[in-house]
Design an enzyme around this catalytic site. Structure first.
Site, PDB file in Angstrom:
ATOM      1  N   ASP A 133       0.840  -1.200   0.000  1.00  0.00           N
ATOM      2  CA  ASP A 133       0.000   0.000   0.000  1.00  0.00           C
ATOM      3  C   ASP A 133       0.873   1.247   0.000  1.00  0.00           C
ATOM      4  OD1 ASP A 133      -2.099  -1.728   0.430  1.00  0.00           O
ATOM      5  OD2 ASP A 133      -2.061  -1.428   2.606  1.00  0.00           O
TER       6      ASP A 133
HETATM    7  N1  URA Z   1      -0.924  -5.918   4.024  1.00  0.00           N
HETATM    8  C1  URA Z   1      -1.411  -4.665   4.042  1.00  0.00           C
HETATM    9  O1  URA Z   1      -2.401  -4.381   4.686  1.00  0.00           O
HETATM   10  N2  URA Z   1      -0.763  -3.732   3.320  1.00  0.00           N
HETATM   11  C2  URA Z   1       0.355  -3.982   2.614  1.00  0.00           C
HETATM   12  O2  URA Z   1       0.906  -3.084   1.976  1.00  0.00           O
HETATM   13  C3  URA Z   1       0.838  -5.290   2.616  1.00  0.00           C
HETATM   14  C4  URA Z   1       0.184  -6.247   3.328  1.00  0.00           C
END
Ligand code: URA
Length: 246
Positions: free
Chosen positions: A109
């Site tokens: 993310d």
């Molecule tokens: N899980 C999440 O919530 N975000 C990420 O970027 C990777 C794994």
């Protein structure tokens, strides 16, 4: 054959583009006499013809044609895990060499930090991102509260998300509010949603391991080329190397 070229491309630019190291580091390597062009130690300012000149780094030939490259990046928060962004936000491929073109292997993310692979190795990318080749990913999540043994048990057994139960995870606390979670599914925002399912908000999320790959020395925004041994281990982790059930 030390002909003076006024044309050509700067040596550090060519080697940085091929993923040897950043331009600055390559300049240091040139100054240290570690790089030869056509058999002669290169000096700073050297320009070359990338198509025909033969380059050696520490006596090892650097392939003329760009081949498969694998970078390990410590993604900073605020950078998007994509090779192009329509909203003009900073993207991970801006941080690593632009040539040869590489793509992020999977996604973090925008606010998530930590280890992200970038590569032009399509087969390895497929294996690392496809659910059937489950590779462990380890995260540290700073939470807005203190998980209890029941929460840890729930994460270990699997929690109900809107797209179904999660597979059993490894969950432990590194401090009262910092959870270490090891998962292998890679669903969208999975760690955040798993924490949310137990009533916790993730204040900070960092990926610290991808299968066999870890690196505690890379700072946010720093990257390095994977060692051949690391690529081999990744392939082994996805069942490609010998010893797999085939
Ligand atoms: N899980 C999440 O919530 N975000 C990420 O970027 C990777 C794994």
């Amino acid at each position: 054959m030390a002909d003076e070229r006024v044309d050509g491309v700067r040596l550090q630019k060519v080697l940085a583009a091929r993923g040897i190291a950043s331009r600055r580091v390559v300049e240091d390597m040139i100054a240290e006499g570690r790089i030869a062009v056509n058999g002669e130690i290169a000096v700073l300012g050297r320009r070359i013809d990338p198509e025909s000149d033969v380059i050696e780094v520490d006596g090892v030939l650097v392939g003329v044609a760009p081949d498969l490259v694998h970078y390990l990046l410590h993604k900073p928060a605020g950078v998007v895990s994509t090779a192009s962004d329509t909203h003009d936000r900073p993207i991970v491929t801006d941080i690593v060499p632009s040539e040869p073109r590489v793509w992020p292997v999977g996604r973090l993310d925008i606010e998530t930090e930590g280890l992200l692979l970038l590569s032009n190795n399509g087969e390895l990318t497929h294996r690392l991102t496809h659910p059937s080749f489950s590779v462990d990913k380890e995260y540290l999540a700073e939470l807005d509260g203190e998980p209890k043994p029941g929460d840890l048990r729930a994460w270990r057994n699997g929690v109900e998300l809107e797209d179904g139960m999660t597979a059993p995870a490894k969950a432990s606390l590194v401090s009262p509010r910092v959870l270490r979670l090891i998962i292998h599914e890679g669903r969208n925002r999975q760690v955040r949603r798993m924490c949310d399912a137990r009533g916790f908000r993730v204040k900070r999320l960092v990926r610290t391991r991808i299968g066999p790959l870890t690196d505690t020395t890379l700072k946010p925004g720093e990257w390095r080329v994977l060692e051949p041994e690391e690529v081999r281990k990744l392939e082994e982790a996805t069942g490609r190397a010998e010893g797999s059930s085939g």
